[in-house]
Write a protein that holds these residues in place. Structure first.
Motif, short mmCIF file in Angstrom:
data_model
loop_
_atom_site.label_atom_id
_atom_site.label_comp_id
_atom_site.label_asym_id
_atom_site.label_seq_id
_atom_site.Cartn_x
_atom_site.Cartn_y
_atom_site.Cartn_z
N ARG A 14 -0.83 55.33 107.16
CA ARG A 14 -0.88 56.43 108.13
C ARG A 14 -1.96 57.46 107.83
O ARG A 14 -1.84 58.62 108.16
CB ARG A 14 0.51 57.06 108.25
CG ARG A 14 1.49 56.11 108.92
CD ARG A 14 2.84 56.73 109.21
NE ARG A 14 3.67 55.79 109.95
CZ ARG A 14 4.38 54.82 109.38
NH1 ARG A 14 4.34 54.65 108.08
NH2 ARG A 14 5.10 53.99 110.13
N THR A 92 14.70 55.81 106.44
CA THR A 92 13.25 55.67 106.27
C THR A 92 12.58 57.04 106.36
O THR A 92 11.74 57.38 105.53
CB THR A 92 12.68 54.69 107.33
OG1 THR A 92 13.36 53.44 107.18
CG2 THR A 92 11.19 54.48 107.17
N ILE A 162 1.11 50.78 116.60
CA ILE A 162 1.37 52.06 117.26
C ILE A 162 2.02 51.80 118.62
O ILE A 162 1.33 51.48 119.59
CB ILE A 162 0.07 52.88 117.46
CG1 ILE A 162 -0.76 52.98 116.16
CG2 ILE A 162 0.39 54.25 118.04
CD1 ILE A 162 -0.34 54.04 115.19
C1 LIG Z 1 6.53 47.63 117.64
C2 LIG Z 1 6.18 48.67 116.59
C3 LIG Z 1 5.85 49.94 117.00
C4 LIG Z 1 5.49 50.90 116.04
N1 LIG Z 1 5.07 52.13 116.46
C5 LIG Z 1 4.68 53.05 115.53
C6 LIG Z 1 4.16 54.31 115.95
O1 LIG Z 1 4.02 54.60 117.14
N2 LIG Z 1 3.79 55.18 114.98
C7 LIG Z 1 3.90 54.89 113.64
O2 LIG Z 1 3.54 55.74 112.81
N3 LIG Z 1 4.37 53.70 113.22
C8 LIG Z 1 4.75 52.77 114.13
N4 LIG Z 1 5.20 51.53 113.74
C9 LIG Z 1 5.27 51.22 112.30
C10 LIG Z 1 6.71 51.20 111.80
O3 LIG Z 1 7.17 52.51 111.65
C11 LIG Z 1 6.75 50.43 110.48
O4 LIG Z 1 6.39 49.09 110.73
C12 LIG Z 1 8.14 50.44 109.85
O5 LIG Z 1 8.48 51.75 109.43
C13 LIG Z 1 8.19 49.51 108.64
O6 LIG Z 1 7.23 49.88 107.71
P1 LIG Z 1 6.07 48.92 107.22
O7 LIG Z 1 5.26 48.50 108.42
O8 LIG Z 1 5.27 49.76 106.28
O9 LIG Z 1 6.70 47.74 106.57
C14 LIG Z 1 5.54 50.57 114.66
C15 LIG Z 1 5.88 49.27 114.28
C16 LIG Z 1 6.19 48.33 115.23
C17 LIG Z 1 6.51 46.92 114.78
#
Ligand SMILES: Cc1cc2nc3c(=O)[nH]c(=O)nc-3n(C[C@H](O)[C@H](O)[C@H](O)COP(=O)(O)O)c2cc1C
Length: 217
Positions: A14, A92, A162
């Motif tokens: 991020r 989380t 995102i």
């Molecule tokens: C479909 C989808 C939409 C997501 N949208 C966002 C988002 O808008 N902003 C963000 O900061 N993270 C977003 N994420 C990331 C998730 O928060 C993250 O995948 C989850 O917390 C698990 O963490 P990791 O990817 O580090 O394993 C998204 C993930 C997915 C799969």
């Protein structure tokens, strides 16, 4: 074995360095991404890759839209979410909190505005789907997303999916001239991770496998 390592190491980042990524490298990642399976090999995915000043313009436009409409990151459930899921999200956020405190930023503002700006990544990839497909083809897009983030990791790059930006689909389509019949399913921030930023040290946990599995023997 590199794949297993990539699967366990990958995480959403991020904060990104502004350093640009050569177009050839982005193409290499997408060439591998499209090895993903899809129903009847329809390969329904379309990628809109936004870089350079256009990416900055997109970020500014989305932050403006967020400030106007205030649609924030949320699970987007269609009926009340069973407690198990809500608890996972809350846990989380709780675990992320100390990192944001260290950064002295407001978590909601950082995540919502950060998402709108693809967390400063030099590349924003929008995964789109023709609206003639049924809802179930989202599965194919999801698989491609998985391939994309793992391939990027293998190349030493970082990503963050995102989903928030889909709340501002009209603005995106208008700015990028995306035809009306294309659905923006998900965006991906792609770039080099900024390892000096505390939140990038965060790795989200997973529940134990037994919470997800039911054997029928
Ligand atoms: C479909 C989808 C939409 C997501 N949208 C966002 C988002 O808008 N902003 C963000 O900061 N993270 C977003 N994420 C990331 C998730 O928060 C993250 O995948 C989850 O917390 C698990 O963490 P990791 O990817 O580090 O394993 C998204 C993930 C997915 C799969």
């Amino acid at each position: 074995m590199d794949l297993l390592k990539a699967i366990s190491e990958r995480k959403s980042v991020r904060s990104f360095k502004p350093d640009s990524i050569p177009k050839e490298r982005i193409e290499e990642i997408l060439k591998l991404t499209i090895h993903a399976p899809s129903a009847i090999n329809l390969q329904p995915w379309e990628f809109v890759v936004v870089i350079g000043e256009e990416k900055e313009r997109l970020g500014r436009r989305l932050i403006k839209a967020y400030k106007e409409k205030q649609i924030a990151c949320s699970p987007g459930n269609v009926k009340p979410l069973p407690k198990t899921y809500g608890k996972r999200g809350a846990k989380t956020l709780e675990l992320m909190k100390p990192f944001f405190e260290e950064m002295r930023v407001d978590i909601n503002q950082y995540v919502n505005e950060g998402s709108c700006n693809f967390y400063g990544a030099p590349v924003a990839i929008l995964l789109c789907l023709d609206d003639s497909f049924p809802q179930v083809r989202m599965v194919d897009i999801g698989i491609a997303l998985g391939y994309l983030v793992l391939t990027a990791h293998e190349f030493g790059l970082a990503t963050c999916p995102i989903g928030l930006i889909t709340a501002y689909e009209d603005e995106i389509k208008d700015l990028l001239n995306i035809p009306e019949n294309k659905k923006v399913v998900i965006g991906v921030a792609l770039g080099y991770p900024d390892s000096d930023i505390p939140i990038n040290r965060f790795k989200s946990p997973r529940d134990n496998l037994e919470k997800f599995i039911r054997w029928i023997d």
